[in-house]
Design a protein around this motif. Structure first.
Motif, PDB file in Angstrom:
ATOM      1  N   VAL A  65      26.226  49.228  36.294  1.00 49.95           N
ATOM      2  CA  VAL A  65      27.371  49.037  36.790  1.00 49.95           C
ATOM      3  C   VAL A  65      27.394  47.416  36.148  1.00 49.95           C
ATOM      4  N   LEU A  66      27.485  46.976  36.136  1.00 45.39           N
ATOM      5  CA  LEU A  66      27.812  45.441  34.780  1.00 45.39           C
ATOM      6  C   LEU A  66      27.684  45.812  33.645  1.00 45.39           C
ATOM      7  N   ALA A  67      27.297  46.837  32.946  1.00 43.36           N
ATOM      8  CA  ALA A  67      27.421  47.565  31.515  1.00 43.36           C
ATOM      9  C   ALA A  67      28.584  48.238  31.700  1.00 43.36           C
ATOM     10  N   ALA A  68      29.359  49.245  33.340  1.00 45.02           N
ATOM     11  CA  ALA A  68      30.342  50.290  32.551  1.00 45.02           C
ATOM     12  C   ALA A  68      31.516  48.721  32.567  1.00 45.02           C
ATOM     13  N   PRO A  73      38.757  44.747  32.849  1.00 49.54           N
ATOM     14  CA  PRO A  73      39.040  42.611  32.585  1.00 49.54           C
ATOM     15  C   PRO A  73      38.858  42.254  34.134  1.00 49.54           C
ATOM     16  N   PRO A  74      39.383  41.095  34.305  1.00 45.24           N
ATOM     17  CA  PRO A  74      37.878  40.195  35.222  1.00 45.24           C
ATOM     18  C   PRO A  74      38.085  40.908  36.707  1.00 45.24           C
ATOM     19  N   ILE A  75      36.715  40.882  37.630  1.00 46.28           N
ATOM     20  CA  ILE A  75      37.601  40.949  39.021  1.00 46.28           C
ATOM     21  C   ILE A  75      37.303  39.716  39.802  1.00 46.28           C
ATOM     22  N   ALA A 112      28.216  40.593  41.949  1.00 40.78           N
ATOM     23  CA  ALA A 112      29.046  39.389  42.411  1.00 40.78           C
ATOM     24  C   ALA A 112      28.007  38.843  41.748  1.00 40.78           C
ATOM     25  N   ALA A 113      26.723  38.344  41.297  1.00 46.78           N
ATOM     26  CA  ALA A 113      26.318  36.578  40.861  1.00 46.78           C
ATOM     27  C   ALA A 113      26.738  36.692  39.302  1.00 46.78           C
ATOM     28  N   ALA A 114      25.960  38.077  38.880  1.00 46.08           N
ATOM     29  CA  ALA A 114      26.559  37.769  37.417  1.00 46.08           C
ATOM     30  C   ALA A 114      27.709  37.814  36.906  1.00 46.08           C
ATOM     31  N   LEU A 115      28.881  38.425  37.766  1.00 42.90           N
ATOM     32  CA  LEU A 115      30.469  38.284  37.291  1.00 42.90           C
ATOM     33  C   LEU A 115      30.909  37.228  37.999  1.00 42.90           C
ATOM     34  N   SER A 116      29.948  35.865  38.033  1.00 39.36           N
ATOM     35  CA  SER A 116      30.593  34.733  39.476  1.00 39.36           C
ATOM     36  C   SER A 116      32.268  35.073  40.080  1.00 39.36           C
ATOM     37  N   ILE A 117      32.303  36.965  40.440  1.00 41.23           N
ATOM     38  CA  ILE A 117      32.806  37.100  42.025  1.00 41.23           C
ATOM     39  C   ILE A 117      33.024  36.979  43.097  1.00 41.23           C
ATOM     40  N   ARG A 118      33.669  35.623  43.658  1.00 41.12           N
ATOM     41  CA  ARG A 118      33.209  34.795  44.985  1.00 41.12           C
ATOM     42  C   ARG A 118      33.788  35.321  46.458  1.00 41.12           C
ATOM     43  N   ALA A 168      23.200  30.299  50.752  1.00 39.73           N
ATOM     44  CA  ALA A 168      22.811  29.448  49.527  1.00 39.73           C
ATOM     45  C   ALA A 168      23.429  29.380  48.587  1.00 39.73           C
ATOM     46  N   ASP A 169      24.743  30.089  48.288  1.00 37.68           N
ATOM     47  CA  ASP A 169      25.754  28.682  47.464  1.00 37.68           C
ATOM     48  C   ASP A 169      27.240  28.690  48.526  1.00 37.68           C
ATOM     49  N   PRO A 170      27.705  27.696  48.711  1.00 33.89           N
ATOM     50  CA  PRO A 170      28.969  27.665  49.726  1.00 33.89           C
ATOM     51  C   PRO A 170      29.776  27.747  49.111  1.00 33.89           C
ATOM     52  N   THR A 171      30.036  28.491  47.473  1.00 36.68           N
ATOM     53  CA  THR A 171      31.271  28.784  47.201  1.00 36.68           C
ATOM     54  C   THR A 171      31.704  30.393  47.659  1.00 36.68           C
TER      55      THR A 171
END
Ligand code: NAD
Ligand code: WQD
Length: 339
Positions: A65-68, A73-75, A112-118, A168-171
């Protein structure tokens, strides 16, 4: 925003895709088409006049999924709809349900973590309330892992996993949408529910009985403590439900939040059949049988939190949902394979 719909080719996802585009967002869909058809996304493009990329892929394969998505453009936000949803099948094949549903959720969090999607929204279900003690059910009503079926347990477990991720990640902004009983189809009659196996939900069964592909509707119990003795449910039109996802991504706050998406209006099995008879302008045969194991008498949402926070409320009546479902089925008697 640019929104990734994982499982976006399915019944609810295709309506969410339209609602997102109509609200001005861009959409990209990841779906393995295990319970859907690429024609649904072609029709989303036809209705919206916009390009909606479809990546055909198992959501559990986060590396793929990450490769695709590397080409995209950024999600900004993800809606996780992918999963298996048959209660009966989950009892017969629980490991497959845990594997697919929980696997897709964990992979989604990795993406989500790899692409910094919050901003992550999850398709949960009123089934997590089990047999509620108080009605209507609000978001702080107790939920149970002591559910009769593995499908419901996967929803409950994924909610817990997402709560842990938010802690674990308040953002992170994690929104759980607990759908009541989704019904209806897009008013264009181009998009609708197209189950790949025999349906078990009431509206598709009533629709098939109206079309003559089922001889009658089996009414599972007329001895409940309800006004006409049959089960009461909160049937939410899929277009209203889809709009709720747009609000969920727009208004998402940091942390973990749960919203019921329902109408607050109880409808009985016999009322549903009568409404469908009016929509299809024909009579529908029904036979009362024993209660279906695992069914609750009543499931009705208190949807006031979504209204208070987002100004969202269900607008379509059960009559409108019956009409749109009937129009979709009449225009597409073999679902998307009619295309
Ligand atoms: P659906 O089966 O039509 O849609 C699910 C989509 O996910 C399908 O397109 C399917 O091909 C895809 N999918 C399944 N496994 C996948 C995987 N491993 N990788 C990629 N894609 C995969 O179902 P729906 O009715 O649209 O439901 C969407 C979500 O809403 C599900 O999570 C379901 O549990 C939940 N939900 C549905 C209802 C309902 O009654 N329809 C009620 C409450 C919650
Ligand atoms: C509705 C009413 C039945 C079929 C299920 C899942 C739930 C959620 C939505 C995914 C009940 C009666 C039904 C029939 C009938 N899905 N009925 N004859 O059981 O409320 O919820 O779908 O998350 O998790 O459990 O929906 O449409 O199956 O049933 O009399 O042939 O219709 O007894 O009262 P349910 P349903």
């Amino acid at each position: 925003m640019r929104v990734l719909l994982i499982g976006g080719a399915g019944y609810i996802g295709s309506h969410v895709a339209i609602a997102m585009v109509e609200a001005g967002h861009d959409v990209v869909v990841v779906d393995d088409l295990s319970n859907s058809n690429a024609v649904a996304i072609a029709r989303v493009r036809q209705i919206t006049g916009r390009d909606v990329p479809l990546v055909i892929m198992d959501a559990r394969n986060d590396d793929a999924v990450l490769a695709a998505l590397a080409e995209e453009p950024p999600i900004d936000a993800i809606v996780l709809l992918a999963g298996l949803k048959s209660v009966a099948e989950s009892v017969a094949d629980p490991l497959r349900y845990y594997d697919v549903n929980i696997g897709a959720a964990i992979s989604t969090l990795k993406v989500a973590a790899a692409l910094s999607i919050r901003n992550v929204v999850f398709s949960s279900s009123a089934t997590v309330y089990g047999s509620p003690a108080d009605l209507p059910v609000n978001e702080s009503s107790p939920t149970s892992l002591d559910l009769a079926n593995p499908y419901g347990k996967t929803k409950r477990i994924i909610e817990e996993i997402l709560a842990d991720a938010a802690a674990a990640d308040p953002t992170m902004k994690i929104t759980i949408l607990r759908y009541f009983n989704p019904v209806g189809a897009h008013t264009s009659a181009l998009i609708g529910e197209d189950p790949q196996s025999a349906p078990t939900n009431l509206m598709p069964i009533v629709a098939r009985a109206a079309a003559g592909t089922l001889p009658f509707v089996r009414v599972f119990g007329a001895d409940y403590a309800t006004p006409d003795g049959t089960g009461l449910r909160d049937y939410i039109d899929v277009n209203d439900l889809a709009r709720g996802h747009v609000d969920a991504i727009i208004h998402a706050r940091e942390g973990y939040e749960i919203f019921n998406l329902g109408t607050g209006i109880p409808v009985s099995v016999l009322e549903m059949i009568s409404e469908f008879e009016r929509a299809a302008d024909r009579s529908i045969e029904r036979r009362v049988e024993a209660r279906r194991p695992g069914d609750v008498a009543v499931s009705v949402a208190d949807p006031s939190k979504a209204e208070a926070r987002w100004g969202w409320r269900a607008e379509k009546s059960i009559a409108e949902s019956c009409r749109s479902y009937w129009a979709w089925q009449t225009a597409n008697p073999a679902g998307y394979t009619s295309a």
